[in-house]
Motif scaffolding. Sequence first.
Motif, PDB file in Angstrom:
ATOM      1  N   TRP A 163       0.822  -1.225   0.000  1.00  0.00           N
ATOM      2  CA  TRP A 163       0.000   0.000   0.000  1.00  0.00           C
ATOM      3  C   TRP A 163       0.850   1.267   0.000  1.00  0.00           C
ATOM      4  CZ3 TRP A 163      -4.146  -1.242   4.354  1.00  0.00           C
ATOM      5  CH2 TRP A 163      -4.936  -2.324   3.934  1.00  0.00           C
ATOM      6  N   SER A 167     -10.226   8.832  -3.198  1.00  0.00           N
ATOM      7  CA  SER A 167      -9.423   7.602  -3.281  1.00  0.00           C
ATOM      8  C   SER A 167     -10.315   6.369  -3.215  1.00  0.00           C
ATOM      9  CB  SER A 167      -8.423   7.542  -2.120  1.00  0.00           C
ATOM     10  OG  SER A 167      -7.598   8.683  -2.123  1.00  0.00           O
ATOM     11  N   ASP A 168     -10.049   5.429  -4.101  1.00  0.00           N
ATOM     12  CA  ASP A 168     -10.808   4.177  -4.054  1.00  0.00           C
ATOM     13  C   ASP A 168     -10.306   3.315  -2.904  1.00  0.00           C
ATOM     14  OD1 ASP A 168      -8.700   2.208  -4.797  1.00  0.00           O
ATOM     15  OD2 ASP A 168      -8.636   3.440  -6.608  1.00  0.00           O
ATOM     16  N   GLN A 217      -5.841   2.190  -1.007  1.00  0.00           N
ATOM     17  CA  GLN A 217      -5.776   1.702   0.375  1.00  0.00           C
ATOM     18  C   GLN A 217      -4.697   2.460   1.150  1.00  0.00           C
ATOM     19  OE1 GLN A 217      -7.753  -0.536   1.753  1.00  0.00           O
ATOM     20  NE2 GLN A 217      -7.916  -2.426   0.566  1.00  0.00           N
ATOM     21  N   ASP A 222     -10.035  -0.099  -3.528  1.00  0.00           N
ATOM     22  CA  ASP A 222      -9.715  -1.368  -4.183  1.00  0.00           C
ATOM     23  C   ASP A 222      -8.238  -1.466  -4.544  1.00  0.00           C
ATOM     24  OD1 ASP A 222     -12.480  -1.884  -4.100  1.00  0.00           O
ATOM     25  OD2 ASP A 222     -12.737  -0.656  -5.900  1.00  0.00           O
ATOM     26  N   SER A 223      -7.688  -0.361  -4.998  1.00  0.00           N
ATOM     27  CA  SER A 223      -6.280  -0.409  -5.429  1.00  0.00           C
ATOM     28  C   SER A 223      -5.365  -0.310  -4.207  1.00  0.00           C
ATOM     29  CB  SER A 223      -6.001   0.758  -6.373  1.00  0.00           C
ATOM     30  OG  SER A 223      -6.071   1.973  -5.663  1.00  0.00           O
ATOM     31  N   ASP A 224      -4.150  -0.782  -4.393  1.00  0.00           N
ATOM     32  CA  ASP A 224      -3.159  -0.647  -3.321  1.00  0.00           C
ATOM     33  C   ASP A 224      -2.936   0.826  -2.992  1.00  0.00           C
ATOM     34  OD1 ASP A 224      -2.742  -3.354  -2.988  1.00  0.00           O
ATOM     35  OD2 ASP A 224      -1.089  -3.435  -4.429  1.00  0.00           O
TER      36      ASP A 224
END
Lengths: 603, 603
Positions: A602, B556-557, B564, B559-561
Amino acid sequence: MRATLDFLLHDWLRVESLTARARFADHSRETFAAVLDTCERIAREKFAPANRTADVEEPRFDGERVILPASSHAASRAYVESGMLAAAQDYALGGLQLPCVVEMAANSFFAQAGVGLGGHMLTTGNANLLMAHGTPAQQRVFAHQEFVGRFFGTMCLSEPQAGSSLSDIATRAEPDGAGADDDPLGPRYRLRGHKMWISNGDHELAENIVHLVLAKIPGPDGRLVPGVRGISLFIVPKWLVDEEGALTGERNDVALAGLNHKLGYRGIPNTLLNFGEGRYPVRGASGAIGYRVGAPGEGLKGMFHMMNEARIAVGLGAVMLGAAGYEASLDYARGRPQGRPIGPAGKDARQPQVPIIRHADVRRMLLAQKSYVEGGLALALYCARLVDEQHTGEPAAARDAARLLEMLTPIAKSWPSEWCLEANSLAIQVHGGYGYTRDYPVEQHWRDNRLNMIHEGTHGIQALDLLGRKVTMDGGAGLMALARAVNATIERALPDARLQPLASRLAQALQQLGAATKAAWATGVPEEALANAVPYLQAFGHVVIAWMWLDVALASDRDSDAGQGRHAACRFFFRHELPRIDAWLAVVRDRDDTCLTMQEEWF
Amino acid sequence: MRATLDFLLHDWLRVESLTARARFADHSRETFAAVLDTCERIAREKFAPANRTADVEEPRFDGERVILPASSHAASRAYVESGMLAAAQDYALGGLQLPCVVEMAANSFFAQAGVGLGGHMLTTGNANLLMAHGTPAQQRVFAHQEFVGRFFGTMCLSEPQAGSSLSDIATRAEPDGAGADDDPLGPRYRLRGHKMWISNGDHELAENIVHLVLAKIPGPDGRLVPGVRGISLFIVPKWLVDEEGALTGERNDVALAGLNHKLGYRGIPNTLLNFGEGRYPVRGASGAIGYRVGAPGEGLKGMFHMMNEARIAVGLGAVMLGAAGYEASLDYARGRPQGRPIGPAGKDARQPQVPIIRHADVRRMLLAQKSYVEGGLALALYCARLVDEQHTGEPAAARDAARLLEMLTPIAKSWPSEWCLEANSLAIQVHGGYGYTRDYPVEQHWRDNRLNMIHEGTHGIQALDLLGRKVTMDGGAGLMALARAVNATIERALPDARLQPLASRLAQALQQLGAATKAAWATGVPEEALANAVPYLQAFGHVVIAWMWLDVALASDRDSDAGQGRHAACRFFFRHELPRIDAWLAVVRDRDDTCLTMQEEWF
């Protein structure tokens, strides 16, 4: 700092009372003062002038020798001649039988004037270890020579692949053939490996260098025992010596692989050493010759013996760098005219500018420094006084002191490393643009001090030691001992109307700290408890320093300027600093998992 | 940082929408990307390799010339050739008509790769000032030459006795005899005085140096007018030029008195300049020739015109030094094996060591850096976007943007200077002992970044600007504008179950800030209100960055690294950082007088 030191030693800690004890019976306030006078003078005359030179002309290696500036040699020689290397030793050994608290106070002058000059603390620590764990021959041949400064000492723990994780050291020690067990200097081994971050690892300040080296003795299968249980301790002299400590002329196979080029603290050469790589073959076989100290597998225990004092000394070094910056910036603030007062009085540009110390924000920066530096100094001396109690007190008092010392050591090391570094940054800020130049000493203080959060156990390691070990050991007995000591101060402060609010706030802070400690361990899962160990360490430190300040305030009058200043610094710490613990303790108490659950990908 | 920049520019700030405006109509996401690509490449190829060299081989003066390393010249040339000096200018001037937000983003690569190389920001700022306040001839002869990199610029404000207190400058400017008012380059004066801390004050990176100099014109009695009202602004070229900007071959009387030897930021020569001391007598009279810009007595107004952008740029520089350290330490943490997990899994010393990024405390240090750096970057870009709004938005929006920008500028400058410096310290800490050596870049980042709390208005000056001027101006309109903007973010976050607690906390923080502001001014006594201006600045900054993070999290979503990671950094900031405001605001709210009442003799 001399006035502050005298105040803390006498008015606050009442160290003169130690002279009632047999070991210190020949001492008096006058003999203590004489030692401080001498050290203050040598620091002023020999260390202060050498400090910038040592920074600018950092150690270099010409292929054979490590070269230091002449003024560094002179400073080191002056220290040796002062007798301070043996200050705490028996008269019989040429020592002064000084209490630890006076020894530390005396050494503080050198730390302030030139923290990176000589590294004598290493020599004293090395010799002290041998006095505790070495054979009589090892003491005579190595330790005694260190006390007179003929030999200097090092501590060789880290390796390039093993810094914080000592269990992973890979230096091997194998018995040195026939007769290895009968050597008068101790069981003889051959060592092979690399040691990193070795301060004073090579130089010509003394006739010889006594390396104390952690290494592993292979098992019958030739493999090293994993973990810390496999670690043993060895004396590896740079030059071999006979049974009387005379050099035999044989160079041992310890080779300088390189000097580390540091951000600061440049007076002390920091080295990567190769042991037994074959550069200096000795006595017809390969490997560096080393003499085991203590039993096999008990090397780390020996090392840790001296860790408490070393960590207090690191903290004191950080404090005194803070003191150097504080005094420099105070001096600058008094002499530098810039700007005018806020409010109507300052509107008239025809009026001359005022010294910047008149501005509230400059006073804030000076008060913050004072509260960090003098608070840290109080803690260092308090800890040193506990060392004396541990060594010379009645059994029960000695046991209590030892326990309290165990609790306070991570704080004595870490707190000044963080906050006296901040003090150094404030000292730069007080100087404005001038502070950012090498024409003023404060930028060097800041660079020098940055080391202290790293060596002798990083901040993170201190935090794990505190929350993972110290507060839980013996069913929390250490924490309870601390609480008793803090409460005693609170009790004494409550009747004083002006200190009463501070005493109440400290009581509350102590309660918060206890609650957070419990909450951290509520699930009993170390991973969760320790995820916020550093914020815990920071909060713990601020509570301890608030306690120190309240106790110091109790010993301070309200009539003298110095007394008023101490009361103001105490108030400053309680109002501006102590409230920070709420934020630190909140994540501990909540077992906040933000860091624990953060995934590598992350970032 | 490229991915973060792209995210902030497009997913968060939606800068592509600017292309709907006439000035940016020829631009597109692709043209923006092309500029970023070019800058990223030049920074990697020319700046990064020159950064350490510029530190080690600091500028030196051979008595005639200031000598910089060849790689610094190459980096500067590459920057000039990129066209970035004129990036925001009209096409007619050879500019790219880039929005400020894209210009800042593109320049961020250079700050990260080598913050002290070239000092081009000074040249752009100097030329921008002339475009706003100079005559057409001054623009053509000086500014246009700066945009193409033939001339470089400086800003000469400070003097040895006048740093923060500009009203005390003593440089004199007197009309240069007959015909002085008819010079095609502007009213001609002779200047005499000393200017301190002049970055890029002398070098051979360009054909000429255009000094913009604050000086005072004596009144009829020959005396200087006290205060800032007496200050005028002058162009003082190192080499005199004709009406077409060609060098006449005459050296103006501007002499290098000395180079400042700095802690960091060494790529840029920092100088003490003597104006008109007679070292280079010119045109048969004494004094350095200067051409007045704007009306007499309005010099500071001109200078302040460009201050907002300069201060945002300083903040962005601090951010990108933070970014450099963050990326270096992240890389190190991923690759460095040391220690084992806490808990049962880590007990077996036969298991291999794990990369240190697996330790919660290392993740804490990385998350803190991420939250400081990306939060600071968001603020810098947000402010740059406000500059665009101010310049190209509808009148009402432009006015609102200008007001918000006024409020945020002290934060955009000061917050990254403090916290991205802390990020750099954490980057050192992640590296352990290695971070303390010059074998790794992080110690230089830390040294370089220390400047940013000092120049372009110290922390203390920013704090007085914020609490003394910005929050009170127009009856608090700026603070209300900020509150509206923050509340808009809160409103959008409340419906999101996972962001709701953060939104509530931010609402509370905003309320605390408002209450503290009121309480500070409750007595109406500036001395009392401003005694704790720096803690106020610090709290204000943390609230603003928390707002930035919440707003960024909204874009910010999960799902993506990367998404996160941003949510984790946002949580970190709210849990570990934002609670610090309680301590800072408490002293503001209470109008704590500890610093105000501290007496000089008590120290």
